[in-house]
Design a protein around this motif. Structure first.
Motif, PDB file in Angstrom:
ATOM      1  N   SER A  10      68.914  17.134  54.927  1.00 64.74           N
ATOM      2  CA  SER A  10      69.330  15.933  54.224  1.00 64.74           C
ATOM      3  C   SER A  10      69.732  16.274  52.792  1.00 64.74           C
ATOM      4  O   SER A  10      69.110  17.104  52.144  1.00 64.74           O
ATOM      5  CB  SER A  10      68.183  14.922  54.208  1.00 64.74           C
ATOM      6  N   ARG A  11      70.777  15.628  52.324  1.00 66.11           N
ATOM      7  CA  ARG A  11      71.270  15.896  50.969  1.00 66.11           C
ATOM      8  C   ARG A  11      70.391  15.261  49.915  1.00 66.11           C
ATOM      9  O   ARG A  11      70.407  15.661  48.771  1.00 66.11           O
ATOM     10  CB  ARG A  11      72.682  15.332  50.799  1.00 66.11           C
ATOM     11  N   SER A  12      69.643  14.251  50.278  1.00 63.57           N
ATOM     12  CA  SER A  12      68.952  13.457  49.267  1.00 63.57           C
ATOM     13  C   SER A  12      67.431  13.584  49.295  1.00 63.57           C
ATOM     14  O   SER A  12      66.747  12.772  48.702  1.00 63.57           O
ATOM     15  CB  SER A  12      69.333  11.989  49.443  1.00 63.57           C
ATOM     16  N   ASN A  13      66.891  14.585  49.961  1.00 63.07           N
ATOM     17  CA  ASN A  13      65.436  14.683  50.020  1.00 63.07           C
ATOM     18  C   ASN A  13      64.841  15.398  48.813  1.00 63.07           C
ATOM     19  O   ASN A  13      63.635  15.386  48.632  1.00 63.07           O
ATOM     20  CB  ASN A  13      64.978  15.331  51.327  1.00 63.07           C
ATOM     21  N   GLY A  14      65.667  16.063  48.005  1.00 64.18           N
ATOM     22  CA  GLY A  14      65.176  16.691  46.787  1.00 64.18           C
ATOM     23  C   GLY A  14      64.474  18.010  46.984  1.00 64.18           C
ATOM     24  O   GLY A  14      63.865  18.536  46.047  1.00 64.18           O
ATOM     25  N   TRP A  15      64.522  18.584  48.163  1.00 62.64           N
ATOM     26  CA  TRP A  15      63.895  19.868  48.410  1.00 62.64           C
ATOM     27  C   TRP A  15      64.722  20.976  47.784  1.00 62.64           C
ATOM     28  O   TRP A  15      65.932  20.909  47.716  1.00 62.64           O
ATOM     29  CB  TRP A  15      63.793  20.157  49.899  1.00 62.64           C
ATOM     30  N   GLY A  16      64.061  22.039  47.403  1.00 61.46           N
ATOM     31  CA  GLY A  16      64.765  23.236  46.964  1.00 61.46           C
ATOM     32  C   GLY A  16      65.264  24.003  48.179  1.00 61.46           C
ATOM     33  O   GLY A  16      64.815  23.780  49.317  1.00 61.46           O
ATOM     34  N   ASN A  17      66.177  24.914  47.951  1.00 59.08           N
ATOM     35  CA  ASN A  17      66.743  25.671  49.070  1.00 59.08           C
ATOM     36  C   ASN A  17      65.714  26.571  49.741  1.00 59.08           C
ATOM     37  O   ASN A  17      65.764  26.768  50.955  1.00 59.08           O
ATOM     38  CB  ASN A  17      67.950  26.480  48.607  1.00 59.08           C
ATOM     39  N   GLU A  18      64.769  27.124  48.973  1.00 60.97           N
ATOM     40  CA  GLU A  18      63.747  27.992  49.574  1.00 60.97           C
ATOM     41  C   GLU A  18      62.881  27.202  50.552  1.00 60.97           C
ATOM     42  O   GLU A  18      62.576  27.671  51.646  1.00 60.97           O
ATOM     43  CB  GLU A  18      62.858  28.618  48.488  1.00 60.97           C
ATOM     44  N   ARG A  20      63.738  24.408  52.080  1.00 59.18           N
ATOM     45  CA  ARG A  20      64.613  24.034  53.197  1.00 59.18           C
ATOM     46  C   ARG A  20      64.753  25.202  54.181  1.00 59.18           C
ATOM     47  O   ARG A  20      64.663  25.025  55.392  1.00 59.18           O
ATOM     48  CB  ARG A  20      65.975  23.605  52.673  1.00 59.18           C
ATOM     49  N   ILE A  21      64.959  26.400  53.649  1.00 54.03           N
ATOM     50  CA  ILE A  21      65.097  27.593  54.492  1.00 54.03           C
ATOM     51  C   ILE A  21      63.817  27.815  55.289  1.00 54.03           C
ATOM     52  O   ILE A  21      63.857  28.077  56.495  1.00 54.03           O
ATOM     53  CB  ILE A  21      65.440  28.826  53.629  1.00 54.03           C
ATOM     54  N   ASP A  22      62.675  27.690  54.627  1.00 57.86           N
ATOM     55  CA  ASP A  22      61.388  27.891  55.286  1.00 57.86           C
ATOM     56  C   ASP A  22      61.157  26.876  56.404  1.00 57.86           C
ATOM     57  O   ASP A  22      60.756  27.240  57.513  1.00 57.86           O
ATOM     58  CB  ASP A  22      60.261  27.813  54.245  1.00 57.86           C
ATOM     59  N   LYS A  23      61.434  25.606  56.120  1.00 61.48           N
ATOM     60  CA  LYS A  23      61.245  24.557  57.139  1.00 61.48           C
ATOM     61  C   LYS A  23      62.159  24.791  58.342  1.00 61.48           C
ATOM     62  O   LYS A  23      61.727  24.659  59.493  1.00 61.48           O
ATOM     63  CB  LYS A  23      61.527  23.173  56.547  1.00 61.48           C
ATOM     64  N   LEU A  24      63.426  25.124  58.081  1.00 54.38           N
ATOM     65  CA  LEU A  24      64.367  25.375  59.176  1.00 54.38           C
ATOM     66  C   LEU A  24      63.959  26.589  59.993  1.00 54.38           C
ATOM     67  O   LEU A  24      64.034  26.563  61.226  1.00 54.38           O
ATOM     68  CB  LEU A  24      65.783  25.555  58.630  1.00 54.38           C
ATOM     69  N   LYS A  25      63.532  27.644  59.334  1.00 57.48           N
ATOM     70  CA  LYS A  25      63.100  28.847  60.060  1.00 57.48           C
ATOM     71  C   LYS A  25      61.929  28.537  60.984  1.00 57.48           C
ATOM     72  O   LYS A  25      61.917  28.941  62.150  1.00 57.48           O
ATOM     73  CB  LYS A  25      62.700  29.952  59.088  1.00 57.48           C
ATOM     74  N   ARG A  26      60.951  27.823  60.458  1.00 53.04           N
ATOM     75  CA  ARG A  26      59.785  27.474  61.283  1.00 53.04           C
ATOM     76  C   ARG A  26      60.184  26.622  62.475  1.00 53.04           C
ATOM     77  O   ARG A  26      59.715  26.837  63.596  1.00 53.04           O
ATOM     78  CB  ARG A  26      58.738  26.747  60.446  1.00 53.04           C
ATOM     79  N   MET A  57      77.581  21.214  53.371  1.00 50.75           N
ATOM     80  CA  MET A  57      77.585  19.907  52.733  1.00 50.75           C
ATOM     81  C   MET A  57      76.469  19.829  51.681  1.00 50.75           C
ATOM     82  O   MET A  57      76.680  19.315  50.581  1.00 50.75           O
ATOM     83  CB  MET A  57      77.393  18.822  53.796  1.00 50.75           C
ATOM     84  N   VAL A  58      75.305  20.365  51.996  1.00 51.48           N
ATOM     85  CA  VAL A  58      74.177  20.352  51.053  1.00 51.48           C
ATOM     86  C   VAL A  58      74.528  21.142  49.797  1.00 51.48           C
ATOM     87  O   VAL A  58      74.309  20.672  48.683  1.00 51.48           O
ATOM     88  CB  VAL A  58      72.905  20.940  51.721  1.00 51.48           C
ATOM     89  N   TYR A  59      75.089  22.329  49.985  1.00 55.90           N
ATOM     90  CA  TYR A  59      75.461  23.142  48.825  1.00 55.90           C
ATOM     91  C   TYR A  59      76.541  22.463  47.995  1.00 55.90           C
ATOM     92  O   TYR A  59      76.496  22.481  46.773  1.00 55.90           O
ATOM     93  CB  TYR A  59      75.905  24.543  49.253  1.00 55.90           C
ATOM     94  N   TRP A  60      77.526  21.853  48.638  1.00 54.06           N
ATOM     95  CA  TRP A  60      78.588  21.168  47.900  1.00 54.06           C
ATOM     96  C   TRP A  60      78.009  20.045  47.048  1.00 54.06           C
ATOM     97  O   TRP A  60      78.403  19.836  45.924  1.00 54.06           O
ATOM     98  CB  TRP A  60      79.644  20.655  48.869  1.00 54.06           C
ATOM     99  N   LYS A  61      77.041  19.324  47.613  1.00 53.93           N
ATOM    100  CA  LYS A  61      76.416  18.244  46.850  1.00 53.93           C
ATOM    101  C   LYS A  61      75.579  18.804  45.704  1.00 53.93           C
ATOM    102  O   LYS A  61      75.547  18.224  44.614  1.00 53.93           O
ATOM    103  CB  LYS A  61      75.541  17.391  47.762  1.00 53.93           C
ATOM    104  N   GLN A  62      74.921  19.923  45.909  1.00 51.68           N
ATOM    105  CA  GLN A  62      74.090  20.510  44.860  1.00 51.68           C
ATOM    106  C   GLN A  62      74.921  20.983  43.672  1.00 51.68           C
ATOM    107  O   GLN A  62      74.426  21.006  42.552  1.00 51.68           O
ATOM    108  CB  GLN A  62      73.293  21.696  45.406  1.00 51.68           C
ATOM    109  N   TRP A  63      76.148  21.354  43.918  1.00 53.10           N
ATOM    110  CA  TRP A  63      77.000  21.855  42.836  1.00 53.10           C
ATOM    111  C   TRP A  63      77.481  20.732  41.923  1.00 53.10           C
ATOM    112  O   TRP A  63      77.992  21.007  40.851  1.00 53.10           O
ATOM    113  CB  TRP A  63      78.179  22.644  43.399  1.00 53.10           C
ATOM    114  N   LYS A  64      77.319  19.495  42.308  1.00 55.06           N
ATOM    115  CA  LYS A  64      77.571  18.249  41.575  1.00 55.06           C
ATOM    116  C   LYS A  64      78.814  18.199  40.690  1.00 55.06           C
ATOM    117  O   LYS A  64      79.731  17.469  40.968  1.00 55.06           O
ATOM    118  CB  LYS A  64      76.358  17.865  40.731  1.00 55.06           C
TER     119      LYS A  64
END
Length: 129
Positions: A10-18, A20-26, A57-64
């Protein structure tokens, strides 16, 4: 499966990329280890394509800001004029995430180097062994 990936990307959950990566990997490891007996290679490839688009999409939104988008696109190898043109677009995040320029800058190799794990690749690793 898709609803869980949507939640983690999600683009709006406010998680950091690390995080997000950890949650997806698990989630991916658990899902593949549970369903590894099934033959689902095409489903996993389609899911990976969709998930990569969500990550772009997440990265594009983070670049604001336009300036940040421009800088990051140049950093990923897009020429100056195209990067400036693309950074100033007003198209939606989802539409931009499937564009050729963002696909070239945040390609599969780059996403893997950032630490993301994908279903088809992990399925190959688990089922070969």
């Amino acid at each position: 499966m898709k609803s869980k990936i949507k939640e983690y990307t999600s683009r709006s959950n406010g998680w950091g990329n690390e995080y997000r990566i950890d949650k997806l990997k698990r989630y991916i490891r658990g899902w593949i280890n549970y369903f590894k007996i099934a033959d689902m290679k095409t489903l996993l490839k389609q899911t990976d394509e969709w998930m990569r688009r969500r990550l772009r999409m997440v990265y594009w939104k983070q670049w604001k800001r336009i300036r940040t988008k421009f800088k990051m696109l140049k950093q990923f190898g897009i020429n100056r004029w195209k990067a400036w043109e693309f950074a100033n677009t007003r198209k939606s995040y989802w539409r931009i995430s499937n564009s050729p320029i963002l696909n070239r800058s945040l390609d599969n190799k780059t996403l893997n180097s950032l630490g993301f794990l994908f279903f088809a690749e992990y399925y190959e690793q688990v089922c070969v062994n």
